[in-house]
Structures are given as C-alpha cells and as structure tokens.
Scaffold this motif. Structure first.
Motif, PDB file in Angstrom:
ATOM      1  N   THR A  30       0.763  -1.457  -0.005  1.00 59.29           N
ATOM      2  CA  THR A  30      -0.370   0.220  -0.044  1.00 59.29           C
ATOM      3  C   THR A  30       0.783   1.383  -0.553  1.00 59.29           C
ATOM      4  O   THR A  30       0.136   2.423  -0.234  1.00 59.29           O
ATOM      5  CB  THR A  30      -0.872   0.004   0.842  1.00 59.29           C
ATOM      6  OG1 THR A  30      -0.052   0.086   2.362  1.00 59.29           O
ATOM      7  CG2 THR A  30      -1.814  -0.942   1.067  1.00 59.29           C
ATOM      8  N   LEU A  31       2.258   1.631   0.236  1.00 59.49           N
ATOM      9  CA  LEU A  31       2.506   2.453   0.960  1.00 59.49           C
ATOM     10  C   LEU A  31       3.094   2.629  -0.446  1.00 59.49           C
ATOM     11  O   LEU A  31       4.101   1.641  -1.338  1.00 59.49           O
ATOM     12  CB  LEU A  31       4.091   2.067   1.854  1.00 59.49           C
ATOM     13  CG  LEU A  31       4.396   2.962   1.872  1.00 59.49           C
ATOM     14  CD1 LEU A  31       4.353   5.215   2.024  1.00 59.49           C
ATOM     15  CD2 LEU A  31       5.765   3.316   2.482  1.00 59.49           C
ATOM     16  N   LEU A  32       3.314   3.936  -1.088  1.00 58.94           N
ATOM     17  CA  LEU A  32       3.623   4.810  -2.317  1.00 58.94           C
ATOM     18  C   LEU A  32       4.359   5.719  -2.188  1.00 58.94           C
ATOM     19  O   LEU A  32       4.015   6.694  -1.859  1.00 58.94           O
ATOM     20  CB  LEU A  32       3.082   4.690  -2.966  1.00 58.94           C
ATOM     21  CG  LEU A  32       1.984   3.302  -4.030  1.00 58.94           C
ATOM     22  CD1 LEU A  32       0.837   4.110  -4.888  1.00 58.94           C
ATOM     23  CD2 LEU A  32       2.753   2.663  -4.829  1.00 58.94           C
ATOM     24  N   ASP A  33       6.263   5.364  -1.784  1.00 61.95           N
ATOM     25  CA  ASP A  33       6.379   6.676  -1.095  1.00 61.95           C
ATOM     26  C   ASP A  33       7.346   7.334  -2.477  1.00 61.95           C
ATOM     27  O   ASP A  33       8.416   6.601  -3.108  1.00 61.95           O
ATOM     28  CB  ASP A  33       7.640   5.920  -0.749  1.00 61.95           C
ATOM     29  CG  ASP A  33       8.627   6.541   0.247  1.00 61.95           C
ATOM     30  OD1 ASP A  33       8.969   7.572   1.004  1.00 61.95           O
ATOM     31  OD2 ASP A  33       9.647   7.113  -0.402  1.00 61.95           O
ATOM     32  N   THR A  34       7.247   8.477  -2.898  1.00 57.02           N
ATOM     33  CA  THR A  34       7.837   9.429  -3.408  1.00 57.02           C
ATOM     34  C   THR A  34       8.447  10.535  -3.016  1.00 57.02           C
ATOM     35  O   THR A  34       8.721  10.737  -1.813  1.00 57.02           O
ATOM     36  CB  THR A  34       7.199   9.425  -4.968  1.00 57.02           C
ATOM     37  OG1 THR A  34       7.649  10.307  -5.779  1.00 57.02           O
ATOM     38  CG2 THR A  34       5.939  10.562  -4.079  1.00 57.02           C
ATOM     39  N   ALA A  35       9.455  11.312  -4.029  1.00 52.64           N
ATOM     40  CA  ALA A  35       9.846  13.015  -4.065  1.00 52.64           C
ATOM     41  C   ALA A  35       9.620  13.943  -4.770  1.00 52.64           C
ATOM     42  O   ALA A  35       9.549  13.649  -6.046  1.00 52.64           O
ATOM     43  CB  ALA A  35      11.044  12.945  -2.860  1.00 52.64           C
ATOM     44  N   PHE A  59      -1.285   3.826   0.291  1.00 54.73           N
ATOM     45  CA  PHE A  59      -0.887   4.816   1.314  1.00 54.73           C
ATOM     46  C   PHE A  59       0.105   6.004   0.631  1.00 54.73           C
ATOM     47  O   PHE A  59       1.143   5.579   0.575  1.00 54.73           O
ATOM     48  CB  PHE A  59      -0.325   4.313   2.450  1.00 54.73           C
ATOM     49  CG  PHE A  59      -0.323   5.561   3.734  1.00 54.73           C
ATOM     50  CD1 PHE A  59      -1.087   5.684   4.491  1.00 54.73           C
ATOM     51  CD2 PHE A  59       1.284   5.517   3.196  1.00 54.73           C
ATOM     52  CE1 PHE A  59      -0.619   6.048   5.958  1.00 54.73           C
ATOM     53  CE2 PHE A  59       1.433   6.893   4.713  1.00 54.73           C
ATOM     54  CZ  PHE A  59       0.798   6.937   5.533  1.00 54.73           C
ATOM     55  N   VAL A  60      -0.390   7.382   0.139  1.00 57.34           N
ATOM     56  CA  VAL A  60       0.748   7.934  -0.447  1.00 57.34           C
ATOM     57  C   VAL A  60       1.370   9.249   0.271  1.00 57.34           C
ATOM     58  O   VAL A  60       0.743   9.070   1.235  1.00 57.34           O
ATOM     59  CB  VAL A  60       0.002   9.143  -1.143  1.00 57.34           C
ATOM     60  CG1 VAL A  60       0.640   9.532  -2.337  1.00 57.34           C
ATOM     61  CG2 VAL A  60      -1.521   8.360  -2.697  1.00 57.34           C
ATOM     62  N   ILE A  98      -2.036  13.846   1.037  1.00 57.87           N
ATOM     63  CA  ILE A  98      -1.216  13.334   1.011  1.00 57.87           C
ATOM     64  C   ILE A  98      -1.526  13.000   2.825  1.00 57.87           C
ATOM     65  O   ILE A  98      -1.628  13.736   3.640  1.00 57.87           O
ATOM     66  CB  ILE A  98       0.213  14.506   0.842  1.00 57.87           C
ATOM     67  CG1 ILE A  98       0.176  14.893  -0.746  1.00 57.87           C
ATOM     68  CG2 ILE A  98       1.175  13.478   1.870  1.00 57.87           C
ATOM     69  CD1 ILE A  98       0.928  16.236  -0.172  1.00 57.87           C
ATOM     70  N   ASP A  99      -0.889  11.313   2.375  1.00 58.35           N
ATOM     71  CA  ASP A  99      -1.214  10.691   4.113  1.00 58.35           C
ATOM     72  C   ASP A  99       0.195  11.172   4.637  1.00 58.35           C
ATOM     73  O   ASP A  99       0.017  10.886   5.683  1.00 58.35           O
ATOM     74  CB  ASP A  99      -0.883   9.300   3.581  1.00 58.35           C
ATOM     75  CG  ASP A  99      -2.531   8.680   2.675  1.00 58.35           C
ATOM     76  OD1 ASP A  99      -3.256   9.056   3.235  1.00 58.35           O
ATOM     77  OD2 ASP A  99      -2.858   8.123   1.254  1.00 58.35           O
ATOM     78  N   LEU A 100       1.263  10.920   4.099  1.00 62.98           N
ATOM     79  CA  LEU A 100       2.656  11.441   5.050  1.00 62.98           C
ATOM     80  C   LEU A 100       3.327  12.483   4.418  1.00 62.98           C
ATOM     81  O   LEU A 100       3.931  11.976   3.163  1.00 62.98           O
ATOM     82  CB  LEU A 100       3.568  10.023   4.826  1.00 62.98           C
ATOM     83  CG  LEU A 100       4.608  10.386   5.668  1.00 62.98           C
ATOM     84  CD1 LEU A 100       4.228  10.902   7.511  1.00 62.98           C
ATOM     85  CD2 LEU A 100       5.412   8.987   6.182  1.00 62.98           C
ATOM     86  N   TYR A 101       3.552  13.187   4.816  1.00 62.68           N
ATOM     87  CA  TYR A 101       4.705  14.539   3.877  1.00 62.68           C
ATOM     88  C   TYR A 101       5.193  14.724   4.853  1.00 62.68           C
ATOM     89  O   TYR A 101       5.968  14.713   6.198  1.00 62.68           O
ATOM     90  CB  TYR A 101       3.451  15.836   4.403  1.00 62.68           C
ATOM     91  CG  TYR A 101       3.684  17.004   3.300  1.00 62.68           C
ATOM     92  CD1 TYR A 101       4.987  16.574   1.511  1.00 62.68           C
ATOM     93  CD2 TYR A 101       4.503  18.301   3.611  1.00 62.68           C
ATOM     94  CE1 TYR A 101       4.323  17.117   0.808  1.00 62.68           C
ATOM     95  CE2 TYR A 101       4.934  18.667   2.710  1.00 62.68           C
ATOM     96  CZ  TYR A 101       4.629  18.573   1.398  1.00 62.68           C
ATOM     97  OH  TYR A 101       5.236  19.581   0.678  1.00 62.68           O
ATOM     98  N   GLN A 102       6.909  14.203   4.078  1.00 62.38           N
ATOM     99  CA  GLN A 102       8.065  14.465   4.899  1.00 62.38           C
ATOM    100  C   GLN A 102       8.934  15.574   4.905  1.00 62.38           C
ATOM    101  O   GLN A 102       9.429  15.078   3.676  1.00 62.38           O
ATOM    102  CB  GLN A 102       8.520  13.046   4.700  1.00 62.38           C
ATOM    103  CG  GLN A 102       8.292  11.562   4.481  1.00 62.38           C
ATOM    104  CD  GLN A 102       8.754  10.069   4.544  1.00 62.38           C
ATOM    105  OE1 GLN A 102       9.301  10.205   4.870  1.00 62.38           O
ATOM    106  NE2 GLN A 102       8.384  10.132   3.344  1.00 62.38           N
ATOM    107  N   LEU A 103       9.893  16.308   5.434  1.00 60.47           N
ATOM    108  CA  LEU A 103      10.749  16.791   5.400  1.00 60.47           C
ATOM    109  C   LEU A 103      11.677  16.108   4.928  1.00 60.47           C
ATOM    110  O   LEU A 103      12.652  15.306   6.034  1.00 60.47           O
ATOM    111  CB  LEU A 103      11.452  18.050   6.590  1.00 60.47           C
ATOM    112  CG  LEU A 103      12.297  18.627   6.756  1.00 60.47           C
ATOM    113  CD1 LEU A 103      11.552  20.044   5.446  1.00 60.47           C
ATOM    114  CD2 LEU A 103      12.913  19.420   7.975  1.00 60.47           C
TER     115      LEU A 103
END
Length: 311
Positions: A30-35, A59-60, A98-103
């Motif tokens: 489910t986790l699609l991790d991009t930037a 899960f984006v 966005i489900d998870l927004y990362q610095l």
C-alpha cells in the motif's frame, strides 16, 4: 525513485513503471513513497496517473525540502517554499490529501522548528494527514557537493514538541546498520514509524549485480565507492550469507531474506524497496511471509561489515 531519477535512464520507461506500481498494489503493498525532487517532479506525475484510478488502494507518501540544481542538491526548508511545494505535489499526485508528508532534509539556514511548524499548518488545513522526517542519503549528497544534514535526535525531540513525528525515514539494511544505534531506538521508544530506505543496498543485496557493475554513466552507483569492482567483489560474502539463509527456505531469494530481516527489527519498521520492473514488487511482497529462524538471525548478524566508504 529508480523509476525517474538517479538510476540508469535507459531503464526509466513510463509504461513499465506503471505496470510495476499496479503489480505492487495488486500484491497488497500500500505504501507508495516518492518525492518532488525525483525527476524532479516526474515521479509524482507518474504516480498521479496511478492514483487517479486507485487512490483507495494506496497510502501516499511524498517529500519536500530539497531542490535539484545543475551541480548540487540544496536544502530549502523555508515555510513559504514548503507550502508551495505541498500544493504542487497535490496537483501532480492528483489527490486531495497526502497521507504522509516528509521533510526531505533539514535546512541548515532555517530553524527546523519553522519548517516543521509550516508543515503542521498543512495538517490543520486538511492537505496532509501526518508528518515525517528523512535522514536518508545525506552521505551520498555530501559526495555530490551539497551541504545537507540529517536530523539529530535533539532536533527530533524539539519538533516532537511542536507536532507529532509519525515517521522517520533513514537507510537501514543488512549492509548498513547505523540506524540501529540511534534513530531506530528513538522511534521504538516513542511509537514512531521507521521507513527503512535502501533496504536492498541499492540493489546489491539482491545478488543480481556482478563485480564491475556495468552501470550507465548517469547511474549514481557508477560513482559510488561501494560499487567499484574491487568493493563489489569484497562484499560478496554478505550476499553469499544471504544465499545460504535463503537456501534453507526453499525458493527464497537473498533479497527476500534481506527484507525479512528488516521485518524482525520491530513491527513499526517498514522497508521501502525500489523497483523498476513488475516482477520485483511481487517478489518483495513475498518476503512478508518468510519467517526467519533464530539460527538465520544469528547467521545474518554475524555477516561481515560492508567494505567501502560512503564518503
């Protein structure tokens, strides 16, 4: 990332990448991790084509705070930049939240509290559901001439007081275990998710790369000290150990053993393997069903330390 940036450009094909993401979702990943910097921007556009059809399956997770220049990668953690970056990511990803927004990396020119506070405002605005920080790749970035910094544990403690840290993303694999000594215990003690980046050692732990590599000039591994012919040969005992463990589990692969080892590090540890071809996410997903024995874990823990500097 490998679909759009940093790896061999000749293997970055849009339709093949789309099939790969669909295959991952079909397997229950489910986790699609991009930037936003992957491409830059093209990776988010690629995932947007998927999310337009299958948003409920994913899960984006995306990142902001790094800019790709002609010569260097530079950090930009200014609040105004992060606000604009979030809106742009939402458009490219074709999603309302966005489900998870990362610095992607703390900006040494901006107090991390200011960056984190701006990101917390995005949660309040309903654009983002949760926040995370990345510590992955700082060493590689320094080799490229950038002045980038991993978040320290003290910084993590400070931002935790402003808004909850939902995840920390950092490199962790059988051949790169530094996070076991600092970041992972910090996360475990606080119930924070840990996204294990580069869990297959930039492809080395799959056992499919041969000494000498034959990487294309635009592939970051062509200039990586651990991927010289000499160092790839020197680190073969690590892959050989993974093969021995895999042989005790029928048709398991070294990559699956490497991923299964990560899953033994805590229930909140989530490996984030990259993939460019549809068969890889299918094999990766099968690692979740591989149960390593106590003997397996002892053997993996006894594998030699990887040779070759990161710097």
């Amino acid at each position: 990332m490998p679909m759009s940036w940093a790896y061999s450009s000749s293997e970055q094909r849009g339709e093949s990448s789309l099939r790969t993401v669909h295959a991952a979702l079909d397997e229950g990943t489910t986790l699609l991790d991009t930037a936003d910097m992957y491409g830059p921007f093209t990776n988010e556009l690629l995932l947007g084509r998927i999310l337009r059809q299958r948003r409920q399956d994913a899960f984006v997770s995306t990142k902001a705070g790094l800019l790709v220049g002609e010569q260097h990668i530079v950090a930009n953690g200014r609040p105004e930049h992060l606000r604009r970056a979030c809106d742009a990511s939402l458009r490219r990803l074709q999603t309302e939240v966005i489900d998870l927004y990362q610095l992607h990396r703390p900006d040494p020119e901006v107090p991390i509290e200011e960056s984190w506070g701006a990101m917390a405002e995005l949660v309040a605005a309903g654009k983002v559901r949760a926040l995370g920080l990345c510590a992955v790749g700082a060493r590689a970035s320094r080799r490229a001439g950038a002045s980038l910094h991993q978040p320290t544990l003290a910084q993590l403690d400070r931002v935790q007081q402003i808004f909850p840290v939902s995840s920390v993303q950092a490199e962790l694999s059988v051949w790169s275990r530094e996070a076991l000594e600092g970041l992972l215990p910090w996360c475990t003690a606080r119930g924070v998710g840990f996204l294990a980046a580069m869990p297959l050692g930039n492809g080395y732990l799959t056992g499919t790369l041969t000494p000498g590599g034959g990487f294309e000039p635009d592939d970051v591994r062509a200039r990586h000290p651990r991927f010289t012919a000499e160092m790839m040969a020197a680190n073969q005992p690590i892959v050989a150990g993974l093969r021995r463990v895999a042989a005790r589990h029928g048709d398991a692969t070294p990559a699956q053993v490497a991923l299964a080892w990560l899953l033994t590090q805590g229930r909140h540890v989530v490996p984030v393997p990259g993939a460019k071809k549809a068969h890889w996410p299918v094999q990766n997903a099968a690692a979740a069903k591989l149960t390593l024995t106590a003997e397996d874990l002892v053997e993996i823990d006894a594998l030699p330390v990887a040779q070759g500097s990161w710097d």
